[in-house]
Design an enzyme around this catalytic site. Sequence first.
Site, PDB file in Angstrom:
ATOM      1  N   HIS A 119      21.355  70.229  62.433  1.00  0.00           N
ATOM      2  CA  HIS A 119      22.075  70.872  63.563  1.00  0.00           C
ATOM      3  C   HIS A 119      23.585  70.883  63.330  1.00  0.00           C
ATOM      4  O   HIS A 119      24.361  70.877  64.281  1.00  0.00           O
ATOM      5  CB  HIS A 119      21.768  70.163  64.894  1.00  0.00           C
ATOM      6  CG  HIS A 119      20.319  69.898  65.114  1.00  0.00           C
ATOM      7  ND1 HIS A 119      19.476  70.789  65.743  1.00  0.00           N
ATOM      8  CD2 HIS A 119      19.535  68.840  64.755  1.00  0.00           C
ATOM      9  CE1 HIS A 119      18.246  70.278  65.784  1.00  0.00           C
ATOM     10  NE2 HIS A 119      18.266  69.107  65.175  1.00  0.00           N
TER      11      HIS A 119
ATOM     12  N   LYS B  51      47.831  80.251  54.090  1.00  0.00           N
ATOM     13  CA  LYS B  51      46.400  80.487  53.950  1.00  0.00           C
ATOM     14  C   LYS B  51      45.927  80.569  52.504  1.00  0.00           C
ATOM     15  O   LYS B  51      46.587  81.128  51.654  1.00  0.00           O
ATOM     16  CB  LYS B  51      46.009  81.810  54.641  1.00  0.00           C
ATOM     17  CG  LYS B  51      46.150  81.832  56.140  1.00  0.00           C
ATOM     18  CD  LYS B  51      45.158  80.918  56.868  1.00  0.00           C
ATOM     19  CE  LYS B  51      43.725  81.381  56.759  1.00  0.00           C
ATOM     20  NZ  LYS B  51      43.470  82.568  57.600  1.00  0.00           N
TER      21      LYS B  51
ATOM     22  N   GLU C 298      32.735  84.326  50.976  1.00  0.00           N
ATOM     23  CA  GLU C 298      32.621  85.172  52.184  1.00  0.00           C
ATOM     24  C   GLU C 298      32.036  86.535  51.842  1.00  0.00           C
ATOM     25  O   GLU C 298      31.187  87.072  52.549  1.00  0.00           O
ATOM     26  CB  GLU C 298      33.993  85.361  52.831  1.00  0.00           C
ATOM     27  CG  GLU C 298      34.479  84.136  53.580  1.00  0.00           C
ATOM     28  CD  GLU C 298      35.890  84.347  54.117  1.00  0.00           C
ATOM     29  OE1 GLU C 298      36.029  84.544  55.317  1.00  0.00           O
ATOM     30  OE2 GLU C 298      36.841  84.330  53.311  1.00  0.00           O
TER      31      GLU C 298
END
Length: 473
Positions: A169, A296, A303
């Site tokens: 989970h 960043k 991705e």
Amino acid sequence: MSQKKNTPQTTETTNQQWGGRFSEPTDAFVARFTASVQFDQRLYHHDIDGSIAHATMLCKVGVLSDAEKTQIIEGLEAVRQDITEGRFEWSEALEDVHMNIEAALTERIGITGKKLHTGRSRNDQVATDIRLYVRHETDLIASELKRLQEGLLGLAEREADTIMPGFTHLQTAQPVTFGHHLLAWFEMLKRDASRLQDCRSRLNYSPLGAAALAGTTYPIDRSYTAELLGFNAPTENSLDSVSDRDFAIEFCAFAALLMTHLSRASEELVLWTSAQFNFIDLPDRFCTGSSIMPQKKNPDVPELVRGKTGRVNGHLISLLTLMKSQPLAYNKDNQEDKEPLFDAIDTVKDCLRAFADMIPAITPNKDSMYEAAKRGFSTATDLADYLVRAGIAFRDAHEIVGKSVAYGLETGKDLSEMSLTELQQFSDDIKEDVFDVLTLEGSVAARNHIGGTAPGQVRQAVIRARKAIAADS
Ligand code: ARG
């Protein structure tokens, strides 16, 4: 595509290949609409190989003379060279790769070129070409998949002792070794590799000779062409042969599942590179920056792999839908098999390459992983198991550990950071030796069986996996 030659300039075009029956030329838009040469030209090697096998067989059975066969083969090889060296001008008016090559052959060698199509049809020709193409690409994909698997094994071996939290989970559950986690990915790929081989073995039969749909009146030798092209045997039924695209669907099913696995791994890589997890570093060469936020470093490669999974899943559905209502035998619908199949192949190859390059370059931030494993009370189950060994029923042990965890949350301490006296508030059965199981190292080492996370088991699993890979190739 070069369109300098034969491209319709007017609204109408004539197709030499079937002109005989027609009283008006094909509408220029229709010619473009029905053409496939824009995308099926990539089959040219396989188309020429298939034609050479067909001509060789026609000669063996006496339909072509030796001289004609030689002329055809030399002509086809010259056409192949023109295409490979970028001299060939593809023509949309000639519809597809098959008719472009046949027309070029005839232009080169004259009337003998027109004999090549004896006893075959584009229907069995294209069915043969795609099988040859998928078989060829399958072998390239299998070796790239293997490179990725080897990379995973190398990293798993290196990180057999590295401890991280294991999740259920997405909540910290129990400590695992990073090597063990990587081997979970390896297992997914192992199944993918075997699915790919299944697909290969089922597709490796030759449809050549099925002709348009019913076979041909010439005394062809289908076993011979099958053998020349490296197929196991000819396919059994001519109607099925020209219409079957199961292998393309099976390939896309393999591809969709492989992409699903790569996507799951990508998702984890994306999470792990975030500041919140900070479990791993990806080298800069696999990342990009932001044009506005200077701090960043984005994990673009995983991705994109995750994103590309959608299109491959889509290709599988396209092909299933393409086939679902087709009556026997060949229908023009089948031309629509190519773009989804080709894109699935291209996408899978690119994603495997990206992953195979990237995986060995991952560096774990071992301290962050270790701290994260500690923070989530990941050895709570170990404490419960310890109490069970001391004679307490599991449900009662669960309760005791629950209280210890609540105390830990209050005081900001992990179970292993509590003193013996603190732990004994919850049970007298807790003794000094409890610390052997409360440490992360003790917890992973105790799961010491096949498939368990203990470092020794990870090393053994790597050895078995290497043997399995060596045996397969
Ligand atoms: N370009 C066609 C395809 O990809 C080749 C077969 C055409 N056959 C026909 N009967 N029109 O399916």
